[in-house]
Design a protein around this motif. Sequence first.
Motif, PDB file in Angstrom:
ATOM      1  N   THR A 102       0.796  -1.237   0.000  1.00  0.00           N
ATOM      2  CA  THR A 102       0.000   0.000   0.000  1.00  0.00           C
ATOM      3  C   THR A 102       0.824   1.281   0.000  1.00  0.00           C
ATOM      4  OG1 THR A 102      -0.154   0.081   2.438  1.00  0.00           O
ATOM      5  CG2 THR A 102      -1.867  -1.166   1.256  1.00  0.00           C
ATOM      6  N   THR A 129      -4.252  -0.368  -5.297  1.00  0.00           N
ATOM      7  CA  THR A 129      -4.433   0.302  -4.002  1.00  0.00           C
ATOM      8  C   THR A 129      -5.831   0.053  -3.461  1.00  0.00           C
ATOM      9  OG1 THR A 129      -2.859   2.025  -4.661  1.00  0.00           O
ATOM     10  CG2 THR A 129      -4.307   2.519  -2.808  1.00  0.00           C
ATOM     11  N   LEU A 146      -6.343  -2.160  -0.008  1.00  0.00           N
ATOM     12  CA  LEU A 146      -6.951  -1.565   1.185  1.00  0.00           C
ATOM     13  C   LEU A 146      -8.171  -2.363   1.644  1.00  0.00           C
ATOM     14  CD1 LEU A 146      -6.636   2.198   0.204  1.00  0.00           C
ATOM     15  CD2 LEU A 146      -5.579   1.123   2.184  1.00  0.00           C
ATOM     16  N   GLY A 192      -9.737   3.516  -0.427  1.00  0.00           N
ATOM     17  CA  GLY A 192      -9.448   2.939  -1.733  1.00  0.00           C
ATOM     18  C   GLY A 192     -10.266   3.576  -2.836  1.00  0.00           C
ATOM     19  N   PHE A 208      -5.606   7.897   4.165  1.00  0.00           N
ATOM     20  CA  PHE A 208      -4.801   6.671   4.202  1.00  0.00           C
ATOM     21  C   PHE A 208      -3.975   6.611   5.480  1.00  0.00           C
ATOM     22  CE2 PHE A 208      -0.581   4.797   3.544  1.00  0.00           C
ATOM     23  CZ  PHE A 208      -0.932   3.484   3.258  1.00  0.00           C
TER      24      PHE A 208
END
Length: 276
Positions: free
Chosen positions: A171, A203, A207, A236, A255
């Motif tokens: 990530t 990504t 996630l 995400g 994030f």
Amino acid sequence: MHTAILFTWTDYKTIFIPITAFACAIGPLRSVANLLQACIWIWIHLLLCNVSNQARSKEEDAVNHPWRPIPAGRITESQGYILRWAIAAVCVLWSAGYGGGQVLTSLCLLIITFVYDESGASKHVIGKNVCNIGGYVTFEIGATKIIATQHSLDAVAIASIIISGAVIFTTIQAQDFPDVAGDAASGRMTFPIYAPELSRITTLVALLSWSVFLCWYWTLGPISSLVLISLGVYTGARYYLCRQVTEDKKSYLVFSLWLTLTHVLPLRVRTGFFSA
């Protein structure tokens, strides 16, 4: 001090806070004095990494972070190189107060930083991620030992560090989306530059997948699971749907919140927290 803070400013939300939270959860935290010592240890090692990296990324920072000390003219590149080795000596001496194992941790981080900045690893997708894993894991080990006042880690701590490294590896490109212009200008090949569409899909999937896996692995309660999975899906989705630089910067903040939350999930085993 102002210059030192500017060197480390962008990494408080992605390194300093998550690592501190991780160490407090895994240790677990014994006292406020231990927390303060761990924070100092994390910060001086973060300063080492950032000075070393920024002394090699003037062109990139001139585009992405013109307020940083070197592009802003507060310090020259040559002075940055000298400062890096001075801080390295401080890090090793500081760790010596906690024993040989902590000195080894500092030396490992120094080697990883040198490889990242001097061997060109930072300019390659895989090399960059591998060094990021090494850096995060080293920070986590060093901080956790200080928090727990122990020279060894138990099974929960080891499992947590392994999972954290895997999460970071899959990530960490989240931090590169807002910096595509500067990275391209400096010749750095990040995942978002190499595969713009695939990196956003990856990504999103990562996630969501990690959120579900971590709920299962740490046996979170229904409310805690809903919060983590919802935050993972939201983060995400933002990366996939909102692609402007300003939006990517906001997504990176979200994030960082998700990453910090994943770092404290071992509290479920340590204290029973997150059982609801």
